[in-house]
Design a protein around this motif. Structure first.
Motif, PDB file in Angstrom:
ATOM      1  N   UNK A  37      71.139  25.262  40.041  1.00  0.00           N
ATOM      2  CA  UNK A  37      70.696  23.892  40.309  1.00  0.00           C
ATOM      3  C   UNK A  37      71.697  23.072  41.137  1.00  0.00           C
ATOM      4  N   UNK A  38      73.016  23.129  40.849  1.00  0.00           N
ATOM      5  CA  UNK A  38      73.946  22.338  41.675  1.00  0.00           C
ATOM      6  C   UNK A  38      73.847  22.681  43.161  1.00  0.00           C
ATOM      7  N   UNK A  39      73.731  23.960  43.494  1.00  0.00           N
ATOM      8  CA  UNK A  39      73.614  24.357  44.899  1.00  0.00           C
ATOM      9  C   UNK A  39      72.257  23.959  45.474  1.00  0.00           C
ATOM     10  N   UNK A  40      71.191  24.160  44.711  1.00  0.00           N
ATOM     11  CA  UNK A  40      69.851  23.867  45.222  1.00  0.00           C
ATOM     12  C   UNK A  40      69.634  22.385  45.455  1.00  0.00           C
ATOM     13  N   UNK A  41      70.265  21.545  44.631  1.00  0.00           N
ATOM     14  CA  UNK A  41      70.075  20.092  44.732  1.00  0.00           C
ATOM     15  C   UNK A  41      71.239  19.389  45.414  1.00  0.00           C
ATOM     16  N   UNK A  42      72.200  20.161  45.880  1.00  0.00           N
ATOM     17  CA  UNK A  42      73.344  19.603  46.615  1.00  0.00           C
ATOM     18  C   UNK A  42      74.077  18.547  45.779  1.00  0.00           C
ATOM     19  N   UNK A  43      74.410  18.916  44.557  1.00  0.00           N
ATOM     20  CA  UNK A  43      75.059  17.961  43.668  1.00  0.00           C
ATOM     21  C   UNK A  43      76.033  18.690  42.755  1.00  0.00           C
ATOM     22  N   UNK A  44      76.624  17.949  41.811  1.00  0.00           N
ATOM     23  CA  UNK A  44      77.579  18.542  40.884  1.00  0.00           C
ATOM     24  C   UNK A  44      76.857  19.145  39.682  1.00  0.00           C
ATOM     25  N   UNK A  45      77.590  19.970  38.922  1.00  0.00           N
ATOM     26  CA  UNK A  45      76.994  20.579  37.726  1.00  0.00           C
ATOM     27  C   UNK A  45      76.603  19.520  36.710  1.00  0.00           C
ATOM     28  N   UNK A  46      77.449  18.499  36.552  1.00  0.00           N
ATOM     29  CA  UNK A  46      77.158  17.444  35.589  1.00  0.00           C
ATOM     30  C   UNK A  46      75.894  16.678  35.967  1.00  0.00           C
ATOM     31  N   UNK A  47      75.755  16.359  37.246  1.00  0.00           N
ATOM     32  CA  UNK A  47      74.554  15.637  37.677  1.00  0.00           C
ATOM     33  C   UNK A  47      73.303  16.510  37.584  1.00  0.00           C
ATOM     34  N   UNK A  48      73.453  17.795  37.877  1.00  0.00           N
ATOM     35  CA  UNK A  48      72.298  18.691  37.830  1.00  0.00           C
ATOM     36  C   UNK A  48      71.740  18.826  36.419  1.00  0.00           C
ATOM     37  N   UNK A  49      72.588  18.633  35.415  1.00  0.00           N
ATOM     38  CA  UNK A  49      72.112  18.753  34.032  1.00  0.00           C
ATOM     39  C   UNK A  49      71.074  17.693  33.690  1.00  0.00           C
ATOM     40  N   UNK A  50      70.996  16.622  34.500  1.00  0.00           N
ATOM     41  CA  UNK A  50      69.988  15.588  34.251  1.00  0.00           C
ATOM     42  C   UNK A  50      68.569  16.117  34.478  1.00  0.00           C
ATOM     43  N   UNK A  51      68.431  17.196  35.222  1.00  0.00           N
ATOM     44  CA  UNK A  51      67.113  17.792  35.435  1.00  0.00           C
ATOM     45  C   UNK A  51      66.524  18.254  34.103  1.00  0.00           C
ATOM     46  N   UNK A  52      67.375  18.719  33.197  1.00  0.00           N
ATOM     47  CA  UNK A  52      66.931  19.139  31.868  1.00  0.00           C
ATOM     48  C   UNK A  52      66.900  17.952  30.915  1.00  0.00           C
ATOM     49  N   UNK A  53      67.942  17.131  30.967  1.00  0.00           N
ATOM     50  CA  UNK A  53      68.045  16.004  30.044  1.00  0.00           C
ATOM     51  C   UNK A  53      66.910  15.009  30.224  1.00  0.00           C
ATOM     52  N   UNK A  54      66.488  14.775  31.470  1.00  0.00           N
ATOM     53  CA  UNK A  54      65.432  13.791  31.740  1.00  0.00           C
ATOM     54  C   UNK A  54      64.129  14.177  31.048  1.00  0.00           C
ATOM     55  N   UNK A  55      63.766  15.463  31.103  1.00  0.00           N
ATOM     56  CA  UNK A  55      62.538  15.915  30.446  1.00  0.00           C
ATOM     57  C   UNK A  55      62.643  15.763  28.935  1.00  0.00           C
ATOM     58  N   UNK A  56      63.819  16.081  28.412  1.00  0.00           N
ATOM     59  CA  UNK A  56      64.044  15.952  26.970  1.00  0.00           C
ATOM     60  C   UNK A  56      63.854  14.508  26.514  1.00  0.00           C
ATOM     61  N   UNK A  57      64.475  13.572  27.212  1.00  0.00           N
ATOM     62  CA  UNK A  57      64.388  12.164  26.816  1.00  0.00           C
ATOM     63  C   UNK A  57      62.967  11.638  26.980  1.00  0.00           C
ATOM     64  N   UNK A  58      62.318  11.973  28.100  1.00  0.00           N
ATOM     65  CA  UNK A  58      60.956  11.490  28.325  1.00  0.00           C
ATOM     66  C   UNK A  58      60.000  12.048  27.276  1.00  0.00           C
TER      67      UNK A  58
END
Length: 650
Positions: free
Chosen positions: A12-33
């Motif tokens: 995810x960090x490479x695919x989204x051009x971001x850091x590992x910490x920021x990429x974890x929001x892809x999972x966290x966002x679904x969990x919270x929603x």
């Protein structure tokens, strides 16, 4: 949706051009929603129609999937995954629709499979996602999820009827905001604690804020006339303990999804890794999903024969056995298949029992919200598993080529923790109320009533009602529970009337001074239960009787004004809402008496005139019947239309 991006975590960090910490929001966002949407969607379904809100949930899933399919940037991806989380309300909505629509003899197995689909989807989704991620463009994952959601939406539109059971009133906006804020703080601290540090001010501040917000939210909800979550119902032993067990079983389920794939993909050079590809690792958890599908009906049969408590306890034991096997059977791929299958079987038994436990303790008008809360508890369990197992595996490592990898002791420790969670679930389930002994059914409770009889059936005699656990309970098929006012206080001398789908009065009873009541049913099947009391608005709900007494509590809102003298309207049917001729309508007064019946004219119109002052319930025959409470003022009410999903005449 739970495992859709699991195969992409490392990329995810490479695919989204971001850091590992920021990429974890892809999972966290679904969990919270999902955590926020589950109870909210359940409550909206109880109020405005479960089928309607089911469409909304699937619509959010389609939109969110399309957003993710056409972006490679972090922010739109997080937005899309947040919308996908809104679909988590599908599970409790589906279970509640089944309670209202499915025949009694099929209800247990249907609800069991629907409940277990939380685990089945995770198990079957991972290898499919792994294959797509490994052999095609990763955006195809989200195109696939959009397509599946569109198919589900189409099938629901064609085959799922709208439930007539409603909870009247206004949506509790304050309760929704408070619960959302408390859950976001709690789950955000759990999911991001390992990144921010468990002792950091941010993590500890979030946990403290969640406690403060949820305590204040609970105090406000207890004072609300129509709360988002009825905490009095939630505090009942059967509901409370089932929700606590859901947390521990959810923890145990997700631990398998975290541990086995990693163990399978680690290189053989570690001495314990099995060196399998991402696809093979995903396929190794499929047996667990398949076992869930086949064992869910078995769980329903166990629940029917021995009670859902036994099924939940048995499932906890089987999951613990699976993790015990995992301490030794992880040295070959075929061994992990056995571990996955055993754990999956236990999850099927436990998950399938939970809806039966919840719905045995809440009224039909609150089933979606109650099941939504139970699904939320499972999500909290999976979130906690992700945090705890993540900490264990990140701290118990051994180096390979200078890279720290989870050690075998770390995997075994994870198995022990998950097994301990199952033991906790077993202990919690042991304190659930057991299946009470029932006396043989009397002639009144066992004999079917002829629906063509012109006269109302004679109410059950008092001798056929046994006093059990401080309140009356029918001796066979029937209903019992408490009648409360909107303030939670018991309502004595309320009149309860049982009406057949075609409007025939089958039985009557009065509540005791403490609000308790019992009402025999002629046999298992669908009925309309009407409750009325002085100073309160009458309530009419479709209820399903079984061989054993069904607990059903009733809340009567306070009356809002004087009644009128007439009511007119149109009855419509089907998706096209065409006028329905010859539909049978029954009018019941506030004391529970059937005062008038009529049939609609060729244009679907009806009219009741020359009515005395009072409040009424109007029942339209169909499958299922529609029962609506109404108050008439001034000269009466015109345009009081009713819609039947499946008219009896069709």
């Amino acid at each position: 949706m739970q495992t859709l991006v699991v195969p992409l975590i490392a990329e995810l960090p490479r695919l989204l051009h971001t850091t590992t910490s920021n990429a974890s929001w892809v999972i966290t966002a679904t969990l919270l929603a999902g955590a926020v949407a589950t109870p909210v969607m359940g409550r909206l379904g109880d109020m405005f129609g479960k089928r309607r809100i089911l469409f909304c949930s699937l619509g959010l899933l389609i939109i969110g999937s399309l957003v993710c399919a056409f972006t490679s940037d972090l922010v739109p991806m997080v937005i899309g995954r947040t919308l996908q989380g809104g679909a988590m309300g599908v599970i409790p909505l589906g279970i509640s629709i089944m309670r209202d629509e499915v025949p009694a003899e099929r209800m247990g197995s249907a609800m069991a499979l629907m409940s277990s689909s939380l685990g089945v989807g995770s198990a079957l989704g991972m290898p499919a996602a792994a294959y797509v991620a490994e052999h095609t463009n990763w955006h195809a994952l989200f195109m696939g999820s959009a397509g599946l959601a569109a198919i589900a939406l189409l099938l629901a539109a064609l085959f799922v009827p709208e439930s007539p059971v409603r909870t009247p009133g206004r949506f509790d906006v304050v309760g929704a905001v408070g619960l959302s804020a408390g859950l976001v703080c709690l789950l955000l601290g759990i999911s991001k604690g390992s990144d921010w540090g468990w002792g950091s001010g941010t993590t500890l501040g979030l946990f403290a804020a969640s406690v403060v917000i949820l305590v204040a939210w609970g105090a406000v909800e207890l004072r609300m006339e129509q709360p988002l979550v009825d905490l009095r119902t939630t505090a009942r032993r059967q509901v409370l303990l089932t929700n606590l067990a859901a947390i521990t079983v959810g923890f145990a389920m997700y631990a398998m999804s975290l541990v086995l794939p990693q163990l399978l993909q680690l290189p053989k050079a570690t001495g314990y890794g099995l060196g399998q590809s991402m696809v093979v690792a995903g396929l190794c958890v499929v047996p667990g999903g398949i076992v869930m599908i086949f064992l869910s009906p078995v769980s329903a049969k166990i629940s029917a024969a021995r009670g859902p408590k036994v099924s939940l306890m048995l499932g906890s034991v089987v999951i613990a056995i699976g993790y015990a096997l995992g301490l030794g059977l992880v040295h070959a791929v075929w061994q992990t298949l056995i571990v996955s299958a055993v754990i999956g079987g236990g999850i099927a038994l436990a998950y399938a029992a939970m809806p039966a436990l919840i719905m045995g303790a809440v009224p039909p008008s609150e089933t979606a919200a109650a099941n939504g809360l139970n699904t939320l508890m499972r999500s909290i369990g999976t979130s906690t598993a992700s945090a705890v197992i993540g900490v264990v595996l990140s701290h118990m490592t051994q180096p390979l080529g200078g890279v720290p990898l989870p050690s075998m002791n770390g995997f075994r420790t994870s198995f022990v923790i998950a097994g301990a969670a199952c033991v906790v679930a077993l202990l919690i389930a042991a304190f659930l109320p057991g299946r009470g002994a029932r006396t043989p059914a009397t002639a009144v409770g066992a004999t079917a009533v002829d629906a063509t009889d012109a006269e109302p059936a004679v109410p059950a005699p008092a001798a056929s009602v046994a006093a059990v656990s401080g309140g009356p309970v029918p001796s066979g098929a029937g209903f019992h529970g408490l009648v409360r006012g909107a303030d939670g206080e018991p309502v004595g001398r309320a009149t309860l009337t049982l009406v057949s789908p075609d409007g025939r009065q089958l039985g009557r009873a009065s509540s005791r001074p403490d609000g308790s009541y019992a009402l025999d049913a002629p046999a298992g099947g669908s009925y309309v239960l009407i409750a009325a009391a002085d100073g309160h608005q009458p309530q009419a709900c479709t209820v399903m009787a079984a061989a054993a007494p069904v607990m059903y509590d009733i809340t009567l809102p306070y009356a809002t004004g004087p009644s009128g003298l007439q009511v007119r309207g149109t009855v419509r049917a089907g998706e096209g809402r065409r006028p329905l001729a010859d539909a049978r309508l029954t009018l019941v007064d506030a004391t529970g008496n059937v005062v008038r019946t009529t049939t609609t004219d060729p244009d679907g119109g009806y009219a009741f005139t020359d009515l005395t002052a009072g409040e009424y319930s109007l029942i339209a025959s169909g499958y299922p019947p529609v029962a609506t409470a109404l108050a008439l003022e001034g000269r009466g009410t015109d345009g009081f239309d009713m819609a039947l999903a499946h008219p009896a005449a069709e």
